[in-house]
Design an enzyme around this catalytic site. Structure first.
Site, PDB file in Angstrom:
ATOM      1  N   SER A  77       0.835  -1.188   0.000  1.00 12.05           N
ATOM      2  CA  SER A  77       0.000   0.000   0.000  1.00 12.05           C
ATOM      3  C   SER A  77       0.881   1.253   0.000  1.00 12.05           C
ATOM      4  CB  SER A  77      -0.951  -0.039   1.209  1.00 12.05           C
ATOM      5  OG  SER A  77      -1.925   0.964   1.111  1.00 12.05           O
ATOM      6  N   ASP A 216      -5.201  -3.673  -3.471  1.00  9.90           N
ATOM      7  CA  ASP A 216      -4.269  -3.371  -2.382  1.00  9.90           C
ATOM      8  C   ASP A 216      -3.471  -4.580  -1.904  1.00  9.90           C
ATOM      9  OD1 ASP A 216      -3.000  -2.374  -0.155  1.00  9.90           O
ATOM     10  OD2 ASP A 216      -4.807  -1.673   0.841  1.00  9.90           O
TER      11      ASP A 216
END
Length: 387
Positions: A77, A216
């Site tokens: 991320s 993600d």
């Protein structure tokens, strides 16, 4: 005569010990891991600025960069974004961003990345267009193989239901992983409900198109990618003699710095079994991700602390994490100037805090100790290479 002989034996023992110490340091494998957390990436950004500054002072080199000292840098991320910033080369084949440029990057672009909300229940909260634009402008056409050190950036393919780990060491076997860095960065940051998933294609070893449908990286590796980074470093041992010291997971030969983006033990509110017994999907959805991320990061840290201590090498592992975030600093998408300033303050205050209840050493002192090891190791390897 006996005294002289004893003295010589003592000198030999000292030299042998010193030689062994330096040899051990030279063989160390160095790993940096950076958590996910959206705008809270400002916290590890502040820590990295301090660390790189210490390395520059110790080596008397204003051009010293973190990629010069770490064998593996991994992130998920926002940690994947930071990884790319400090490992992607510029036109001079140096990292395009120094550590002291990370926080200003968030201040400049954060309010635009976390803007233009499209509604959280009928689509992602943000359209991701500005995020992609700024990644393309800064990372250009650079691909994984050009990274200045080994990287480990995670994502999750929602079509194949498998994690995807972008590393240099896998490219010979899986050339389709040699994606553009901006595609990788967007993918690892595409948190469900916040940004749309990312689709792109690369080429396989046979020249065929290979497609990715990614979200993600925290979906694949949780928010703390430290274990992923270690596994990549361990795999390197199978191919590179320089990493032979960790082929059997010898943590005495590894230096691991793991940077968190902050959590809170209270989640701003606690709950009882009685009051949550009748909760449905919507109520749980509002809190479960934060609970899961915090719990998984805690367990990763607990495991690593245990295994490093079991090998009497607890000083080789440093987890830098703020566990008492409050208010808006707990939010991953509050890019208001006031909140970003608060996150900088969190990072700066963290440096003054003790590492743990059992370890009065402050994070600042621990990072200086790490910097000294990194600096000495780099010099030893440079001296060996010159012969």
């Amino acid at each position: 005569m006996a005294t002289t002989k004893s003295f010589l034996i003592l000198i030999v023992m000292i030299l042998a010990t010193t030689s062994s110490t330096f040899a051990s340091l030279e063989e160390m494998v160095t790993v940096l891991s950076i958590d996910g957390g959206g705008i809270k990436g400002i916290i590890p950004g502040t820590i990295l600025e301090f660390l790189e500054g210490q390395l520059q002072k110790m080596d008397n080199n204003a051009d010293a960069r973190l990629a010069d000292y770490f064998d593996v840098i991994g992130g998920t991320s926002t940690g994947g974004l930071l990884t790319s910033m400090i490992t992607t080369p510029n036109e001079n084949n140096r990292p395009f961003a120094a550590a002291n440029e990370i926080v200003p990057f968030f201040f400049e672009h954060g309010p635009h990345i976390f803007n233009s909300s499209t509604g959280q229940f009928f689509g992602p909260k943000y359209d991701g267009k500005y995020l992609m634009q700024v990644l393309q402008e800064n990372l250009g056409e650079t691909r994984v193989h050009q990274a200045l050190t080994e990287v480990a950036i995670s994502s999750f393919d929602i079509k194949t239901n498998k994690p995807v780990i972008f590393t240099k060491s896998n490219l010979a076997k899986s050339p389709e992983l040699d994606a553009k860095m901006y595609d990788i960065c967007y993918s690892t940051a595409a948190a469900p409900t916040y940004f749309p998933p990312h689709y792109f294609t690369t080429n396989t070893i046979n020249g065929d198109k290979y497609e990715f449908n990614l979200v993600d990286g925290a979906v694949a590796t949780v928010a703390d990618p430290a274990l992923l980074s270690i596994s990549v470093a361990t795999r390197l041992a199978e191919k590179d003699p320089a990493f032979a010291s960790i082929r059997s997971l010898n943590y005495k030969k590894m230096l691991l710095l793991s940077l968190g983006t902050g959590t809170t033990s209270e989640f701003d509110k606690t709950y009882t079994a009685e009051e949550t017994a009748k909760w449905g999907a919507i109520q749980w959805m509002l809190v479960i991700q934060r609970m899961t991320d915090a719990a998984s990061s805690y367990m990763t840290d607990y495991y690593l602390s245990t295994v490093f201590q079991a090998q009497n090498s607890q000083k080789n592992y440093l987890r830098v994490q703020e566990n008492a975030l409050t208010g808006t600093t707990t939010e991953m998408d509050d890019a208001s100037e006031a909140n970003m300033e608060s996150l900088v303050q969190v990072g700066e205050n963290l440096l003054k805090k003790p590492v743990s209840k059992d370890n009065p050493e402050t994070y600042e002192e621990a990072l200086k100790r790490f910097a000294k090891l990194l600096s000495d190791r780099k010099k030893l390897r440079a001296n060996k290479a010159s012969y």
